[in-house]
Design an enzyme around this catalytic site. Structure first.
Site, PDB file in Angstrom:
ATOM      1  N   ASP A   1      -9.892  -2.741   6.344  1.00  0.00           N
ATOM      2  CA  ASP A   1      -9.240  -2.132   4.972  1.00  0.00           C
ATOM      3  C   ASP A   1      -9.566  -3.096   4.135  1.00  0.00           C
ATOM      4  O   ASP A   1      -9.395  -4.317   4.271  1.00  0.00           O
ATOM      5  CB  ASP A   1      -7.714  -1.885   5.451  1.00  0.00           C
TER       6      ASP A   1
ATOM      7  N   ASP B   1      -9.033   0.583  -0.468  1.00  0.00           N
ATOM      8  CA  ASP B   1      -7.832   0.830  -0.623  1.00  0.00           C
ATOM      9  C   ASP B   1      -7.482   1.161  -2.485  1.00  0.00           C
ATOM     10  O   ASP B   1      -8.082   0.410  -2.960  1.00  0.00           O
ATOM     11  CB  ASP B   1      -6.677  -0.153  -0.327  1.00  0.00           C
TER      12      ASP B   1
ATOM     13  N   GLU C   1     -10.327   5.399  -0.969  1.00  0.00           N
ATOM     14  CA  GLU C   1      -8.984   6.104  -0.929  1.00  0.00           C
ATOM     15  C   GLU C   1      -8.786   6.307  -2.547  1.00  0.00           C
ATOM     16  O   GLU C   1      -8.617   5.369  -3.310  1.00  0.00           O
ATOM     17  CB  GLU C   1      -7.911   5.119  -0.385  1.00  0.00           C
TER      18      GLU C   1
ATOM     19  N   HIS D   1      -0.721   5.981   7.422  1.00  0.00           N
ATOM     20  CA  HIS D   1       0.481   5.216   7.584  1.00  0.00           C
ATOM     21  C   HIS D   1       1.236   5.257   6.107  1.00  0.00           C
ATOM     22  O   HIS D   1       2.440   4.852   5.670  1.00  0.00           O
ATOM     23  CB  HIS D   1      -0.033   3.474   7.575  1.00  0.00           C
ATOM     24  N   ASP D   2       0.572   6.252   5.291  1.00  0.00           N
ATOM     25  CA  ASP D   2       1.486   6.454   4.031  1.00  0.00           C
ATOM     26  C   ASP D   2       1.975   7.872   3.938  1.00  0.00           C
ATOM     27  O   ASP D   2       2.612   8.422   2.914  1.00  0.00           O
ATOM     28  CB  ASP D   2       0.654   6.503   2.608  1.00  0.00           C
TER      29      ASP D   2
HETATM   30  O1  TEU Z   1      -1.921   3.446  -1.212  1.00  0.00           O
HETATM   31  C1  TEU Z   1      -2.368   4.173  -2.388  1.00  0.00           C
HETATM   32  C2  TEU Z   1      -1.193   4.468  -3.151  1.00  0.00           C
HETATM   33  O2  TEU Z   1      -0.102   4.471  -2.877  1.00  0.00           O
HETATM   34  C3  TEU Z   1      -1.637   4.854  -4.562  1.00  0.00           C
HETATM   35  O3  TEU Z   1      -2.986   5.006  -4.744  1.00  0.00           O
HETATM   36  C4  TEU Z   1      -0.878   6.248  -5.017  1.00  0.00           C
HETATM   37  O4  TEU Z   1      -1.790   6.793  -6.061  1.00  0.00           O
HETATM   38  C5  TEU Z   1       0.258   6.217  -5.418  1.00  0.00           C
HETATM   39  O5  TEU Z   1       1.389   5.753  -4.760  1.00  0.00           O
HETATM   40  C6  TEU Z   1       0.774   7.267  -6.273  1.00  0.00           C
HETATM   41  O6  TEU Z   1       1.592   7.137  -7.330  1.00  0.00           O
HETATM   42  C7  TEU Z   1      -2.668   2.357  -0.720  1.00  0.00           C
HETATM   43  C8  TEU Z   1      -2.128   1.969   0.708  1.00  0.00           C
HETATM   44  O7  TEU Z   1      -2.523   3.112   1.721  1.00  0.00           O
HETATM   45  C9  TEU Z   1      -0.615   1.880   0.711  1.00  0.00           C
HETATM   46  O8  TEU Z   1      -0.214   1.544   2.094  1.00  0.00           O
HETATM   47  C10 TEU Z   1      -0.166   0.650  -0.147  1.00  0.00           C
HETATM   48  O9  TEU Z   1       1.061   0.383  -0.242  1.00  0.00           O
HETATM   49  C11 TEU Z   1      -0.995   0.639  -1.579  1.00  0.00           C
HETATM   50  O10 TEU Z   1      -2.430   1.308  -1.501  1.00  0.00           O
HETATM   51  C12 TEU Z   1      -0.968  -0.464  -2.104  1.00  0.00           C
HETATM   52  O11 TEU Z   1      -1.886  -1.434  -1.680  1.00  0.00           O
END
Ligand code: TEU
Ligand code: CA
Length: 558
Positions: A102, A204, A262, A327-328
């Site tokens: 990652d 990310d 992502e 994980h999100d």
């Molecule tokens: O997630 C991405 C993310 O949360 C944002 O791109 C998203 O657009 C936003 O929440 C919407 O308003 C990644 C990881 O997967 C996540 O676990 C992390 O917390 C985040 O990035 C920060 O690194």
């Protein structure tokens, strides 16, 4: 379908995401770690996956569980040592499993030495590594931008008399991609990992690298706390694409790495800009859709329609990731299926879906067991900073606390982060200590050990699915065509490659449904089904709730 020629192998990938904090604890401190991952290499090999996406294992103060990196070339103390990582790498190599690390390069931790130096004065050598701005003329933050995790996206640093920008928490300052020296640091760090033997990166939050000139206010409506989100509004700018192309031309391309961006998309068509091989950016993309949006807008019909749309967009121009979980997100069987009455068939139906739609399946740890959401009874039990912020915003809006908690229970990222359920011993075999996040009490019923013993389990179903992808190239390389059924919850599509055609039929609902005559042609052979059905498939049938089957069509029909 076109992929860059040296990357044809990506079509055969089945990626398994490990969230190390929740996978396996090896030393009783309640936190999963790399030696813990090593204990389950046989399990992963048996599952049949051939790539692992490892969520961040770098040095981190864990404000956002490792997505706040304070040392890109070091391993988080809680997770072990670089020697442990190397042992993991060697185990993967020996088993033909590729490693995707990652890569979090939109921001670092505020405890990274770069930031400690950058914040110390306005004229240190790393002064421009982050995004600094004078206060607004009337004082206060430079503009109305909101942090994704709540409050202003700007934090004041007295030593510089300036604010720094953080899209995420104030412990995650945004890196300044406009600074050539910073870019060089990042490129050489990527090179270093490639030299150590990684096969690629999941990259990310990559759509936000370039911030608009002059830092204008975000036009989006303010949130209850008064600030306006800006990240999706800036997503995918030409400058951001230019930076991604630099990564590609410097590191990804020359080294033949597989890369998964992502991305945040304002329109689905924008995905092409990230993955069209001619643009030299990523191999594939994982579009980020906030759980609140996904929960409100998804439908069975839409899941397949989206795949059809992607096929039309990308069939000739790129490749894509296929996932329901990470994980999100909430657990897939709880969000899209039925985690009670039809738990087992719906978990199998969802597995069948992602393994038979075009693209590379991305599995998230525990989905192969049908792991479910866990509703905590108090907001204090949640760890996820996003959940805590969302709860605060809901209360500010005047939502009743019990109602706000119900929303968090559905949406929270912690649903996916409860520890892996290995067996029915205390704490599901995840730890001998106190787990950092509560184990789902349903582990006595849902766990790997019992499913390993049961040939009809979800785990065995996933093993069979992954094996079928290897046997039938139509699943990894085939064309895609949706088949009309006349019902929004009865879904069917064909995958065709060379002279072989496979047909997927899904009753994506808790109600039985009549299978239209002729949808499954004479002589079709059922390869795998979410239920056992004796006696063949000809004629008219009632499909059971969440009954899903993959068929091989007779050659004449193909
Ligand atoms: O997630 C991405 C993310 O949360 C944002 O791109 C998203 O657009 C936003 O929440 C919407 O308003 C990644 C990881 O997967 C996540 O676990 C992390 O917390 C985040 O990035 C920060 O690194
Ligand atoms: Ca541990």
């Amino acid at each position: 379908m076109q992929t860059s020629p040296q990357q044809d192998w990506i079509r055969d990938l089945v990626v398994y995401q490990i969230y190390p904090r929740s996978f396996q604890d090896s030393n009783g401190d309640g936190i999963g770690d790399l030696p813990g991952v090593l204990q389950h290499m046989d399990y992963l090999e048996q599952l049949g996956i051939n790539a692992i996406w490892l969520s961040p294992v770098y040095r981190s103060p864990n404000d956002d569980n490792g997505y706040d990196i304070s040392g890109y070339q070091e391993i988080m103390e809680e997770f072990g040592t670089m020697a442990d990582w190397e042992a993991f790498r060697d185990q993967c190599k020996a088993r033909g499993i590729r490693i995707l690390m990652d890569l979090v390069v939109n921001h670092s931790s505020d405890e990274h030495p770069w930031f400690e130096e950058s914040r110390s004065s306005r004229d240190n050598p790393k002064s421009d590594y982050y995004i600094w701005h004078d206060p607004a003329p009337a004082g206060g933050p430079p503009n109305n931008w909101a942090s994704v995790f709540g409050g202003s996206a700007w934090e004041f640093e007295p030593r510089r008399g300036q604010y720094y920008l953080h899209i995420f928490s104030k412990k995650q300052p945004d890196l300044n991609w406009d600074c050539p020296a910073l870019r060089e640091e990042i490129f050489s760090m990527m090179d270093w990992w490639a030299e150590k033997g990684v096969d690629g990166f999941r990259v990310d939050a990559i759509s936000y690298l370039e911030k608009p000139q002059g830092f204008p206010d975000s036009p989006l409506p303010p949130q209850p706390d008064g600030y306006s989100l800006f990240n999706n509004w800036v997503a995918g700018s030409e400058g951001t694409h230019r930076y991604i192309r630099m990564m590609h031309d410097r590191v990804f391309g020359p080294r033949g790495l597989v890369t998964v961006g992502e991305v945040s998309l304002n329109r689905p068509e924008e995905v092409v800009d990230y993955v069209d091989p001619d643009r030299r950016e990523f191999t594939m993309a994982i579009p980020f859709v906030p759980p609140v949006v996904e929960i409100a807008t998804w439908s069975p019909e839409k899941l397949v329609a989206d795949a059809a749309r992607d096929w039309a967009l990308l069939g000739e121009r790129g490749w894509w990731a296929r996932f329901l979980s990470n994980h999100d997100k909430p657990r897939q069987v709880s969000l899209y299926g039925s985690d009670k009455a039809f738990w087992e068939p719906s978990a199998k139906l969802l597995g069948l879906l992602i393994h038979t739609l075009p693209g590379t399946p991305f599995l998230y740890q525990g989905e192969e067991l049908g792991m479910t959401n866990l509703a905590f009874s108090s907001i204090d039990q949640y760890n996820d900073p996003e959940a805590k912020n969302r709860y605060r915003q809901l209360l500010l809006e005047g939502t009743d606390p019990a109602e706000a908690l119900r929303t968090i229970q559905l949406e929270s990222r912690d649903n996916a982060r409860t520890p892996m359920q290995w067996d029915d011993s205390p704490n599901a075999g995840f730890t001998t200590g106190t787990p950092w996040l509560q184990v789902n009490p349903n582990y006595t019923r849902i766990n790997a050990a019992s499913q390993e013993r049961d040939p009809a389990s979800i785990l065995h179903f996933y093993q069979a699915l992954i094996a079928l992808r290897k046997e039938h190239p139509a699943l990894s390389r085939g064309d895609f065509a949706q088949v009309a059924t006349g019902s929004p919850t009865l879904l069917a599509y064909r995958r065709t490659h060379a002279r072989e055609t496979l047909l997927t039929v899904l009753n994506f609902s808790p109600q039985p449904v009549e299978l239209p005559q002729g949808l499954v042609p004479q002589g079709a052979q059922a390869l795998l089904s979410s239920y056992n059905r004796e006696g063949g498939w000809q004629g008219t049938f009632t499909l059971r709730p969440y009954e899903a089957t993959l068929f091989l069509l007779p050659a004449a029909q193909a």
